[in-house]
Write a protein that holds these residues in place. Structure first.
Motif, PDB file in Angstrom:
ATOM      1  N   ALA A  35       0.852  -1.194   0.000  1.00  0.00           N
ATOM      2  CA  ALA A  35       0.000   0.000   0.000  1.00  0.00           C
ATOM      3  C   ALA A  35       0.887   1.244   0.000  1.00  0.00           C
ATOM      4  N   ARG A  36       0.538   2.184  -0.873  1.00  0.00           N
ATOM      5  CA  ARG A  36       1.311   3.425  -1.027  1.00  0.00           C
ATOM      6  C   ARG A  36       2.809   3.135  -1.164  1.00  0.00           C
ATOM      7  N   GLY A  37       3.108   2.084  -1.902  1.00  0.00           N
ATOM      8  CA  GLY A  37       4.514   1.697  -2.089  1.00  0.00           C
ATOM      9  C   GLY A  37       4.892   1.692  -3.559  1.00  0.00           C
ATOM     10  N   THR A  38       6.165   1.473  -3.801  1.00  0.00           N
ATOM     11  CA  THR A  38       6.706   1.481  -5.156  1.00  0.00           C
ATOM     12  C   THR A  38       7.504   0.204  -5.389  1.00  0.00           C
ATOM     13  N   VAL A  39       7.310  -0.386  -6.556  1.00  0.00           N
ATOM     14  CA  VAL A  39       8.113  -1.542  -6.955  1.00  0.00           C
ATOM     15  C   VAL A  39       8.824  -1.190  -8.255  1.00  0.00           C
ATOM     16  N   VAL A  40      10.120  -1.369  -8.265  1.00  0.00           N
ATOM     17  CA  VAL A  40      10.914  -1.003  -9.439  1.00  0.00           C
ATOM     18  C   VAL A  40      11.393  -2.264 -10.152  1.00  0.00           C
ATOM     19  N   PHE A  41      11.083  -2.343 -11.431  1.00  0.00           N
ATOM     20  CA  PHE A  41      11.621  -3.390 -12.301  1.00  0.00           C
ATOM     21  C   PHE A  41      12.886  -2.819 -12.910  1.00  0.00           C
ATOM     22  N   ARG A  42      14.023  -3.422 -12.628  1.00  0.00           N
ATOM     23  CA  ARG A  42      15.287  -2.840 -13.090  1.00  0.00           C
ATOM     24  C   ARG A  42      16.246  -3.926 -13.596  1.00  0.00           C
ATOM     25  N   PRO A  43      17.217  -3.539 -14.442  1.00  0.00           N
ATOM     26  CA  PRO A  43      18.159  -4.527 -14.988  1.00  0.00           C
ATOM     27  C   PRO A  43      18.845  -5.336 -13.883  1.00  0.00           C
ATOM     28  N   GLY A  44      18.946  -6.623 -14.121  1.00  0.00           N
ATOM     29  CA  GLY A  44      19.602  -7.514 -13.181  1.00  0.00           C
ATOM     30  C   GLY A  44      18.707  -7.952 -12.039  1.00  0.00           C
ATOM     31  N   ALA A  45      17.450  -7.578 -12.089  1.00  0.00           N
ATOM     32  CA  ALA A  45      16.539  -7.923 -10.998  1.00  0.00           C
ATOM     33  C   ALA A  45      15.164  -8.280 -11.583  1.00  0.00           C
ATOM     34  N   LEU A  46      14.136  -7.589 -11.091  1.00  0.00           N
ATOM     35  CA  LEU A  46      12.782  -7.838 -11.574  1.00  0.00           C
ATOM     36  C   LEU A  46      12.630  -7.271 -12.995  1.00  0.00           C
ATOM     37  N   HIS A  47      12.043  -8.046 -13.903  1.00  0.00           N
ATOM     38  CA  HIS A  47      11.768  -7.537 -15.246  1.00  0.00           C
ATOM     39  C   HIS A  47      10.631  -8.334 -15.886  1.00  0.00           C
ATOM     40  N   VAL A  48      10.058  -7.748 -16.901  1.00  0.00           N
ATOM     41  CA  VAL A  48       9.051  -8.444 -17.705  1.00  0.00           C
ATOM     42  C   VAL A  48       9.773  -8.949 -18.945  1.00  0.00           C
ATOM     43  N   MET A  49       9.589 -10.220 -19.262  1.00  0.00           N
ATOM     44  CA  MET A  49      10.286 -10.773 -20.426  1.00  0.00           C
ATOM     45  C   MET A  49       9.280 -11.100 -21.519  1.00  0.00           C
ATOM     46  N   LEU A  50       9.524 -10.522 -22.703  1.00  0.00           N
ATOM     47  CA  LEU A  50       8.688 -10.806 -23.873  1.00  0.00           C
ATOM     48  C   LEU A  50       9.355 -11.885 -24.714  1.00  0.00           C
ATOM     49  N   MET A  51       8.579 -12.894 -25.071  1.00  0.00           N
ATOM     50  CA  MET A  51       9.092 -13.943 -25.951  1.00  0.00           C
ATOM     51  C   MET A  51       8.091 -14.158 -27.079  1.00  0.00           C
ATOM     52  N   ASP A  52       8.479 -14.948 -28.061  1.00  0.00           N
ATOM     53  CA  ASP A  52       7.634 -15.193 -29.235  1.00  0.00           C
ATOM     54  C   ASP A  52       7.118 -13.868 -29.804  1.00  0.00           C
ATOM     55  N   LEU A  53       8.047 -12.969 -30.114  1.00  0.00           N
ATOM     56  CA  LEU A  53       7.647 -11.665 -30.661  1.00  0.00           C
ATOM     57  C   LEU A  53       6.907 -11.868 -31.977  1.00  0.00           C
ATOM     58  N   ASN A  54       5.830 -11.105 -32.168  1.00  0.00           N
ATOM     59  CA  ASN A  54       5.112 -11.208 -33.441  1.00  0.00           C
ATOM     60  C   ASN A  54       5.561 -10.139 -34.436  1.00  0.00           C
ATOM     61  N   ARG A  55       6.488  -9.295 -34.003  1.00  0.00           N
ATOM     62  CA  ARG A  55       7.155  -8.361 -34.925  1.00  0.00           C
ATOM     63  C   ARG A  55       8.504  -8.023 -34.325  1.00  0.00           C
ATOM     64  N   THR A  56       9.437  -7.618 -35.167  1.00  0.00           N
ATOM     65  CA  THR A  56      10.739  -7.249 -34.627  1.00  0.00           C
ATOM     66  C   THR A  56      10.595  -5.931 -33.869  1.00  0.00           C
ATOM     67  N   LEU A  57      11.336  -5.813 -32.797  1.00  0.00           N
ATOM     68  CA  LEU A  57      11.327  -4.588 -32.007  1.00  0.00           C
ATOM     69  C   LEU A  57      12.700  -3.946 -32.130  1.00  0.00           C
ATOM     70  N   ARG A  58      12.711  -2.785 -32.802  1.00  0.00           N
ATOM     71  CA  ARG A  58      13.964  -2.062 -33.035  1.00  0.00           C
ATOM     72  C   ARG A  58      13.989  -0.823 -32.156  1.00  0.00           C
ATOM     73  N   PRO A  59      15.193  -0.328 -31.879  1.00  0.00           N
ATOM     74  CA  PRO A  59      15.273   0.935 -31.134  1.00  0.00           C
ATOM     75  C   PRO A  59      14.430   2.005 -31.822  1.00  0.00           C
ATOM     76  N   GLY A  60      13.622   2.712 -31.053  1.00  0.00           N
ATOM     77  CA  GLY A  60      12.734   3.728 -31.609  1.00  0.00           C
ATOM     78  C   GLY A  60      11.297   3.246 -31.736  1.00  0.00           C
ATOM     79  N   ASP A  61      11.109   1.923 -31.775  1.00  0.00           N
ATOM     80  CA  ASP A  61       9.744   1.377 -31.821  1.00  0.00           C
ATOM     81  C   ASP A  61       9.083   1.541 -30.452  1.00  0.00           C
ATOM     82  N   THR A  62       7.766   1.418 -30.442  1.00  0.00           N
ATOM     83  CA  THR A  62       7.057   1.340 -29.167  1.00  0.00           C
ATOM     84  C   THR A  62       6.037   0.196 -29.251  1.00  0.00           C
ATOM     85  N   PHE A  63       5.638  -0.279 -28.103  1.00  0.00           N
ATOM     86  CA  PHE A  63       4.569  -1.285 -28.043  1.00  0.00           C
ATOM     87  C   PHE A  63       3.805  -1.062 -26.749  1.00  0.00           C
TER      88      PHE A  63
END
Lengths: 154, 202
Positions: A95-123
């Motif tokens: 409650a009233r807290g913050t959770v940080v997803f950061r390199p080397g720790a917590l992260h969301v991993m996308l697999m089976d991409l349905n399009r290539t993701l290049r620098p500058g793209d957004t999703f």
């Protein structure tokens, strides 16, 4: 005139809203979202963000992405010199807290991409919680060698 | 199917990594307390033959003549490996001219997915100086054994490609004559890494 004022007000509100986060009524804000492109553009992609819960304690229970067939919440650990990555079924938000997803720790991993993701793209990521309504967050893709958006960027 | 270590060899690998951890800890203590001492001759490193992104054979002897900073990882790793390699690239910048005496090397422990082409594309994203190496499963196993590197697949789904790799995440600093100098922590910032490395580059 009244309509103009409303327009200006809503534009202002849009500018002031936390960058990338939709769902202004939600007690949960997702900010500073970014993804690191894989060098091939097609490999797995890690996403980092900050979740701020302005309400009661909650849990992030699932994440989907318009760019990927499979999305997992992962925790990287480095113990005794061994690096491991494990899936988490949910992430608690105090409650009233913050959770940080950061390199080397917590992260969301996308697999089976349905399009290539290049620098500058957004999703889009959709974050689902136990209590709060889903939050949609727009994620910019940064280069593979990027350390992140830096302290001043969204 | 991804490489799957049988229970017995997994135990051996675990034993090896525990031993390596102990050796690394001892080496750290030794090097901190006796920094002026001669190379310790610890049994880390050894002969290997791997392949560079162009498909040419590269042996441990080819790495001599300069310091080598070796990291074992895999390209399907979206978090820890790029984070470490970014810090390594940053450390090279921090080291300035000293970096010319150091060759950073990335050796895959996932040869099934990491073909020479894949690993070439991967390392190029971090630093043009970074040498990526792969090989047959046997060649990679030999190199990993030389460095007491632990690695094992961790299944994430039913498909043949549904796995990540657990792996030792340590940087190995090797002297120009091929002897082991010191372990460098992989989970630190570029400037910390550069400071660590710098003290050993005589």
């Amino acid at each position: 005139m009244r309509i103009m004022l409303l327009l200006v007000a809503s534009l202002l509100a849009a500018c002031l809203a936390p960058a990338g986060s939709a769902g202004a009524d939600s007690p949960i804000q997702a900010t500073r979202a970014w993804a690191r492109a894989s060098p091939s553009g097609g490999g797995p992609v890690a996403v980092y963000l900050t979740l701020r819960d302005r309400g009661r304690a909650d849990r992030l229970t699932s994440v989907t992405a318009d760019a990927a067939g499979m999305v997992m919440i992962h925790q990287s650990t480095q113990q005794n010199g061994v690096s491991e990555m494990r899936e988490l079924q949910s992430v608690g938000l105090p409650a009233r807290g913050t959770v940080v997803f950061r390199p080397g720790a917590l992260h969301v991993m996308l697999m089976d991409l349905n399009r290539t993701l290049r620098p500058g793209d957004t999703f889009s990521l959709v974050l689902t919680f136990d209590h709060a309504p889903p939050v949609t967050v727009k994620v910019p893709v940064l280069p593979p060698g990027s350390p992140g958006p830096g302290p001043a960027a969204p | 199917m991804p490489p799957k270590a049988p229970d017995g060899s997994r135990r051996v690998l675990l034993g090896a990594v525990l031993a390596a951890g102990l050796v690394a800890a001892l080496a750290g203590t030794f090097l901190v307390t006796r920094r002026d001492a001669a190379p310790t001759g610890l049994a880390i490193g050894g002969p290997f033959t791997l392949e560079d992104p162009a498909g040419h054979a590269v042996t441990d002897r080819d790495l001599r003549g300069r310091y080598a900073l070796i990291y074992f990882g895999y390209t399907f790793c979206p978090d820890v490996c790029p984070t470490t390699l970014n810090e390594v690239a940053g450390a090279l910048q921090d080291l300035g001219a000293k970096a010319d005496r150091l060759r950073p090397v990335f050796i895959t422990i996932d040869p099934r997915r990491d073909t020479p082409q894949v690993i070439g594309q991967y390392v190029a994203a971090f630093s043009p100086k970074l040498l990526g190496l792969t090989g047959t499963p046997q060649q990679v196993a030999q190199a990993a054994q030389d460095y007491r590197v632990y690695y094992a697949p961790h299944r994430t789904g039913p498909g043949p490609d549904d796995y990540t790799m657990d792996h030792s995440s340590i940087l190995y600093l090797i002297a120009p004559d091929g002897s082991f100098v010191a372990p460098i922590r992989a989970d630190q910032t570029a400037s910390q890494m550069a400071a660590d490395i710098s003290q050993y580059l005589s």
